[in-house]
Every structure is written in C-alpha cells, then in structure tokens.
Write an enzyme that holds these catalytic residues in place. Sequence first.
Site, mmCIF file in Angstrom:
data_model
loop_
_atom_site.group_PDB
_atom_site.id
_atom_site.type_symbol
_atom_site.label_atom_id
_atom_site.label_comp_id
_atom_site.label_asym_id
_atom_site.label_seq_id
_atom_site.Cartn_x
_atom_site.Cartn_y
_atom_site.Cartn_z
ATOM 1 N N LYS A 49 0.842 -1.207 0.000
ATOM 2 C CA LYS A 49 0.000 0.000 0.000
ATOM 3 C C LYS A 49 0.876 1.254 0.000
ATOM 4 O O LYS A 49 0.590 2.235 -0.691
ATOM 5 C CB LYS A 49 -0.906 -0.007 1.245
ATOM 6 C CG LYS A 49 -1.977 -1.087 1.195
ATOM 7 C CD LYS A 49 -2.629 -1.278 2.555
ATOM 8 C CE LYS A 49 -3.548 -2.487 2.556
ATOM 9 N NZ LYS A 49 -4.029 -2.842 3.904
ATOM 10 N N GLN A 93 -3.600 -1.394 10.130
ATOM 11 C CA GLN A 93 -3.518 -2.713 9.498
ATOM 12 C C GLN A 93 -4.003 -3.804 10.453
ATOM 13 O O GLN A 93 -3.480 -3.960 11.558
ATOM 14 C CB GLN A 93 -2.069 -2.996 9.061
ATOM 15 C CG GLN A 93 -1.912 -4.296 8.305
ATOM 16 C CD GLN A 93 -2.710 -4.342 6.993
ATOM 17 O OE1 GLN A 93 -2.634 -3.423 6.178
ATOM 18 N NE2 GLN A 93 -3.479 -5.400 6.795
ATOM 19 N N ASP A 116 -10.435 3.286 5.414
ATOM 20 C CA ASP A 116 -10.756 1.856 5.389
ATOM 21 C C ASP A 116 -12.270 1.634 5.423
ATOM 22 O O ASP A 116 -12.749 0.539 5.143
ATOM 23 C CB ASP A 116 -10.140 1.189 6.640
ATOM 24 C CG ASP A 116 -9.237 0.036 6.287
ATOM 25 O OD1 ASP A 116 -9.235 -0.374 5.120
ATOM 26 O OD2 ASP A 116 -8.526 -0.454 7.180
#
Length: 290
Positions: A49, A93, A116
């Site tokens: 990412k 994460q 997210d």
Amino acid sequence: MELINGNEIATAIVAELKEEVSQLKGESPCITFIRVGEDPASVSYVNKKNKIAAEIGMIPKLELLPLDVSQADLFAKIDALNADPSVHGILIQAPLPSHIDEVETFRRVSPQKDVDGFHTENIGKICQEDETGFVACTPAGIMELLSRSSVPLNGKHVVVLGRSLIVGKPVALLAMQKQSWANATVTVCHSRTADLPSITKQADVLIAAIGKPEFVTKGMVKPGAVIIDVGINRVEDSSRKSGYRLVGDVNFAEVSPIASQITPVPGGVGPMTVAMLMKNTLKAFKLAQN
Ligand code: NDP
C-alpha cells in the site's frame, strides 16, 4: 467466458489517481499506516500500500508500534493523527493483537480520515446512501469491477455468500442501493443458510466471500452467471517452491466454463482493494479542503 481482470482495472484506476494527484496545487494527500507488530502478512500488505501511494504521488507515512502496545497508547497515537491536519487518511492494518479491541480501535479513527471505511458512521452512511462517507475498500472494489466490466445490476438477482462487516454486509447494501448503477435484488447467505445451492443457482451475479477454498462448484451456479470470487485461501501445493498456492472460494476450473464473466484468484478482487484505498484517500483529501 470472459475473465474480469482485476490487475488491469486496478492499474487503470491507479493511473487515473496519479493523473489527478499530479494536477493538485500545493499540498499532497497523505495516508498514514499504523502497523502493530511484525506479522509477515501485515508487513507485506503495508509495504504494498505504501509503494502504490508513493507511486500515485501521495505521501505515505508509517507508524510502527510494538506488539505489546497498550490500547491507551494505540488510541493516543490515533488521536494525534486525527488532530494532525497534514494527515488525510489513517489505515490501521488488521489483524491487531488479541488484547486490543479491534472494533473500538476502528471507531477511534476520525470518520473523515477513515479511508478503510470501518467506522460506524461510515457504515451507517452506506445505509443512508450518503456519498460523503467512505465505503470499505473490498466492497467498493467489487462494485467498481462490476461497473467497469459492464455488468448491469439493475433488476438482477445478486446473491452474496458471507455476511462479514468488511465484505458481505457492505457489498449487499451497495448492490441494493436505489441508484442506477445498483438496484439489484439481493440475497445474503451465511453458514446457517438452508439449502444454499438452491439460492446460489438463482444468482445472476454471485459474490463469494466466505473464506472456504473452492467451495462454490458447478452445480451451485446458473449457466451465464457473473461470478465475483473474493476469497483468498492458501492451500498446500508441494509442487510450488512456497509449498502453497492461492485459491478463491470458487472452484475456478469447474465454474469458469459456465460463467459469462468471472474474476480469477489471484488477480481479481485483491488488487482492487488497494486501488480503492487510494481512491478513498484522495476523497478524504478533497473533503478536508472544503
Ligand atoms: P469472515 O470469516 O469474516 O466471514 C465469512 C462469512 O462466510 C461469514 O458470514 C460466514 O457465516 C460465512 N460462511 C462461512 N462458511 C460458510 C458456508 N459453508 N456456507 C455459507 N456461508 C459461510 O470472512 P471475510 O468476509 O473477512 O473474508 C471472506 C474471504 O474473503 C476470505 O477468504 C478472505 O481472505 C477474503 N478477503 C479478500 C479480500 C480481498 O482483498 N480480495 C479482502 C477481505 C477478505 P457466519 O456469519 O454464519 O459465520
């Protein structure tokens, strides 16, 4: 059968974002990744990412926290990033260590920086069809794959296998939205669904997100259906150097000959997830400018 090439579509989206970011004057969008511990899969996901964000011209930043970080210290870090105007998107994460409450952690991120799409407010905005919210990257990527592959959903029967908060539920909500690009009739199945094949066989579009290797077989699919395989499962394969190979939730060899369009694994939904994260980051940046 036509293959839906997620790599190609994701590459096109990344190129579009790069072009858009290159036109920005002044500040660049900044995404900050929080990684807790050194789990190899998390290290690899964050690196990927990070690399794509940089390639687009965004500013990626990495916050590394030890595996035994306390919830209070993690929240203090999130609070500081929420308050920092130079940070536009925050990604924590997963998975987090078991002593950390994952849902509370995702809720701690400012909804305006929640690229997210896991914050309660953003999940609620999908229900309200409020486009100022952030949609979780995998379901957003599935909708983008369908639209860029010219799969009409209007009036079609979409069957979703799986009801998780990060894939099944949001993709079902998106497909049923009262919008020209959606308007599907949606059925959601899960582990307690009775006579699953009788339902999956009715699907014009079947979205499989259950985490069971090659679960969907030929007998469960209507000929001509569009198949979106979200699953990423490792199965042992001694013929490979790694000792494993990746398969989806769909038995590709059996199902692909009767499908009209199908995503492969890998190379289908997976690459879209990262592309949509970057799209959300640019959106967060633009919202912050207003
Ligand atoms: P979860 O484990 O959170 O949810 C799985 C869902 O599948 C649950 O709703 C469960 O039902 C249902 N389910 C499990 N077994 C069956 C069964 N035999 N029949 C019907 N339904 C069943 O998984 P995720 O949603 O997080 O992930 C699903 C898959 O997608 C995984 O392989 C994951 O790796 C992959 N994934 C891929 C991503 C990508 O970028 N391509 C991103 C995210 C996930 P119940 O609710 O009753 O337990």
